[in-house]
Design a protein around this motif. Structure first.
Motif, PDB file in Angstrom:
ATOM      1  N   HIS A 100       0.826  -1.342  -0.043  1.00 32.12           N
ATOM      2  CA  HIS A 100      -0.075   0.082  -0.008  1.00 32.12           C
ATOM      3  C   HIS A 100       0.908   1.452   0.029  1.00 32.12           C
ATOM      4  O   HIS A 100       0.598   2.159  -0.765  1.00 32.12           O
ATOM      5  CB  HIS A 100      -0.988  -0.003   1.124  1.00 32.12           C
ATOM      6  N   ASP A 101       1.991   1.248   0.803  1.00 27.21           N
ATOM      7  CA  ASP A 101       2.538   2.639   0.966  1.00 27.21           C
ATOM      8  C   ASP A 101       3.414   2.772  -0.034  1.00 27.21           C
ATOM      9  O   ASP A 101       3.680   4.023  -0.459  1.00 27.21           O
ATOM     10  CB  ASP A 101       3.522   2.644   2.281  1.00 27.21           C
ATOM     11  N   VAL A 102       4.145   1.603  -0.813  1.00 25.87           N
ATOM     12  CA  VAL A 102       4.977   2.021  -1.997  1.00 25.87           C
ATOM     13  C   VAL A 102       4.315   2.425  -3.013  1.00 25.87           C
ATOM     14  O   VAL A 102       4.575   3.317  -3.939  1.00 25.87           O
ATOM     15  CB  VAL A 102       5.803   0.847  -2.187  1.00 25.87           C
ATOM     16  N   VAL A 103       2.848   1.897  -3.388  1.00 24.88           N
ATOM     17  CA  VAL A 103       2.112   2.450  -4.340  1.00 24.88           C
ATOM     18  C   VAL A 103       1.695   3.848  -4.164  1.00 24.88           C
ATOM     19  O   VAL A 103       1.489   4.595  -5.274  1.00 24.88           O
ATOM     20  CB  VAL A 103       1.018   1.394  -4.651  1.00 24.88           C
ATOM     21  N   ALA A 104       1.481   4.161  -3.069  1.00 28.37           N
ATOM     22  CA  ALA A 104       0.772   5.508  -2.874  1.00 28.37           C
ATOM     23  C   ALA A 104       1.937   6.556  -3.000  1.00 28.37           C
ATOM     24  O   ALA A 104       1.561   7.473  -3.480  1.00 28.37           O
ATOM     25  CB  ALA A 104       0.386   5.675  -1.269  1.00 28.37           C
ATOM     26  N   GLU A 105       2.983   6.005  -2.684  1.00 26.48           N
ATOM     27  CA  GLU A 105       4.181   7.143  -3.062  1.00 26.48           C
ATOM     28  C   GLU A 105       4.512   7.158  -4.306  1.00 26.48           C
ATOM     29  O   GLU A 105       4.741   8.260  -4.930  1.00 26.48           O
ATOM     30  CB  GLU A 105       5.373   6.381  -2.163  1.00 26.48           C
ATOM     31  N   ALA A 106       4.379   6.150  -5.118  1.00 29.21           N
ATOM     32  CA  ALA A 106       4.708   6.308  -6.547  1.00 29.21           C
ATOM     33  C   ALA A 106       3.473   7.005  -7.085  1.00 29.21           C
ATOM     34  O   ALA A 106       3.896   7.774  -8.292  1.00 29.21           O
ATOM     35  CB  ALA A 106       4.790   4.835  -7.184  1.00 29.21           C
ATOM     36  N   LEU A 107       2.373   6.913  -6.700  1.00 28.24           N
ATOM     37  CA  LEU A 107       1.334   7.584  -7.576  1.00 28.24           C
ATOM     38  C   LEU A 107       0.769   8.846  -6.976  1.00 28.24           C
ATOM     39  O   LEU A 107       0.054   9.611  -7.139  1.00 28.24           O
ATOM     40  CB  LEU A 107       0.015   6.789  -7.573  1.00 28.24           C
ATOM     41  N   LYS A 108       1.773   9.463  -5.891  1.00 25.31           N
ATOM     42  CA  LYS A 108       1.179  10.596  -5.050  1.00 25.31           C
ATOM     43  C   LYS A 108       1.105  11.665  -5.919  1.00 25.31           C
ATOM     44  O   LYS A 108       0.098  12.503  -5.696  1.00 25.31           O
ATOM     45  CB  LYS A 108       2.091  10.767  -4.119  1.00 25.31           C
ATOM     46  N   ASP A 109       1.472  11.934  -7.142  1.00 25.83           N
ATOM     47  CA  ASP A 109       1.230  13.070  -7.934  1.00 25.83           C
ATOM     48  C   ASP A 109       0.334  13.013  -9.210  1.00 25.83           C
ATOM     49  O   ASP A 109       0.539  13.849 -10.058  1.00 25.83           O
ATOM     50  CB  ASP A 109       2.679  13.912  -8.407  1.00 25.83           C
ATOM     51  N   LYS A 110      -0.086  11.715  -8.985  1.00 26.57           N
ATOM     52  CA  LYS A 110      -0.956  11.300 -10.249  1.00 26.57           C
ATOM     53  C   LYS A 110      -2.507  11.886  -9.601  1.00 26.57           C
ATOM     54  O   LYS A 110      -3.017  11.301  -8.643  1.00 26.57           O
ATOM     55  CB  LYS A 110      -1.011   9.826 -10.445  1.00 26.57           C
TER      56      LYS A 110
END
Length: 321
Positions: A100-110
């Motif tokens: 959850h955390d890593v996907v949230a970080e990867a997509l945070k500006d999308k």
């Protein structure tokens, strides 16, 4: 696969090293890809659209660790963002995977409406650190914080193994239904690890979306490898769920790395799943950019319009009352 076998396999592989690149999957040997690909959206349910290809983050997932997590945040984020740029906007997560955390970080500006998130609650006796299992209603609220989002598109009950899951997980189903009513999730369902579970999903109104294990070789599926009945029975169960109006997400399309040595087998299996015409999205556990490029290229080569081929199919599927 019996539940005890599933748990044993997961325990044995939980500490495994990150995947090596797939045989034959070098950038120079795959069709050149543009810098960015516009996503093509297809209906998955009456209210949710998906992309044909999804990023599965749970390769060897157990105790909130998976190959993607073990790769480290910098590489994981790079892979996820590369997939996004390649038009892959379906991201498959789970409490079991710890992603959850890593996907949230990867997509945070999308933009949140530019991708869909799928996650799963784990209600078995092992697999995540907590000994006590909270109701999905409480667990999913944690998911929302970890994913940094106000809603998750789909939440499923993870790894259903038999034709009794409706009775066994009735309380969990009611909990997810409440979350859907509150707008915290948009759909619910199961990830199926048996054809019997898939067939029951077809008969269960509560189930909106089901993950099915399917590939051309019978690898990592419900049955014996190299037994043609393994594939036939999975195809039959998948068709039944599709015809009942369920959203179908195919997993183990490449046999959970069992096809890593054979690029022709990967192409064959990808074509096989696409030709079924009853699968709405295929998730793959990518661990290298080359894996993503190869799979996208294979899909495009199988049918030039493949990344848009399901639009009319699913529009027809949902056109009747």
């Amino acid at each position: 696969m019996k539940r005890r076998d599933f748990l044993s396999l997961a325990t044995m592989t939980a500490g495994a090293a990150t995947l090596t690149p797939l045989a034959g999957a070098t950038q120079s040997e795959t069709t050149p890809m543009p810098d960015a690909v516009e996503p093509v959206w297809h209906p998955l349910t009456k209210d949710i659209k998906t992309t044909l290809i999804g990023f599965g983050t749970g390769m060897r997932g157990w105790q909130r660790r998976s190959d993607l997590v073990r790769a480290g945040y910098p590489k994981a984020i790079e892979l996820l963002r590369y997939a996004y740029d390649m038009g892959i906007r379906h991201f498959d997560l789970a409490d079991l995977y710890g992603t959850h955390d890593v996907v949230a970080e990867a997509l945070k500006d999308k933009p949140r409406d530019s991708y869909i998130l799928v996650s799963k609650v784990w209600l078995h006796g092992d697999g995540i650190p907590e000994r006590e299992r909270l109701l999905p209603e409480e667990t999913v609220r944690r998911f929302l914080r970890e994913c940094r989002t106000e809603y998750i598109d789909i939440v499923q009950i993870h790894c259903m193994l038999n034709d009794r899951w409706v009775q066994e997980y009735e309380t969990g189903m009611e909990s997810l239904a409440k979350l859907k009513k509150e707008g915290l999730i948009r759909a619910h369902g199961i990830s199926s690890h048996s054809n019997a579970a898939t067939e029951l999903a077809a008969e269960t109104d509560w189930c909106d979306v089901v993950h099915v294990r399917i590939n051309s070789e019978g690898m990592a599926m419900d049955g014996r490898q190299n037994d043609p009945r393994t594939v036939e029975e999975a195809v039959r169960a998948t068709k039944k769920a599709y015809e009942a109006g369920k959203g179908i997400i195919a997993m183990k399309v490449l046999g959970e790395e069992r096809m890593a040595h054979d690029p022709d087998m990967r192409k064959r299996s990808t074509k096989f799943v696409m030709d079924l015409n009853n699968v709405h999205s295929m998730i793959v556990g990518f661990t290298e950019k080359e894996h993503i490029s190869e799979f996208v290229a294979n899909v495009a080569a199988i049918k030039p319009s493949a990344l848009g081929m399901l639009r009319s199919l699913r529009d027809r599927h949902f056109s009747s009352p």
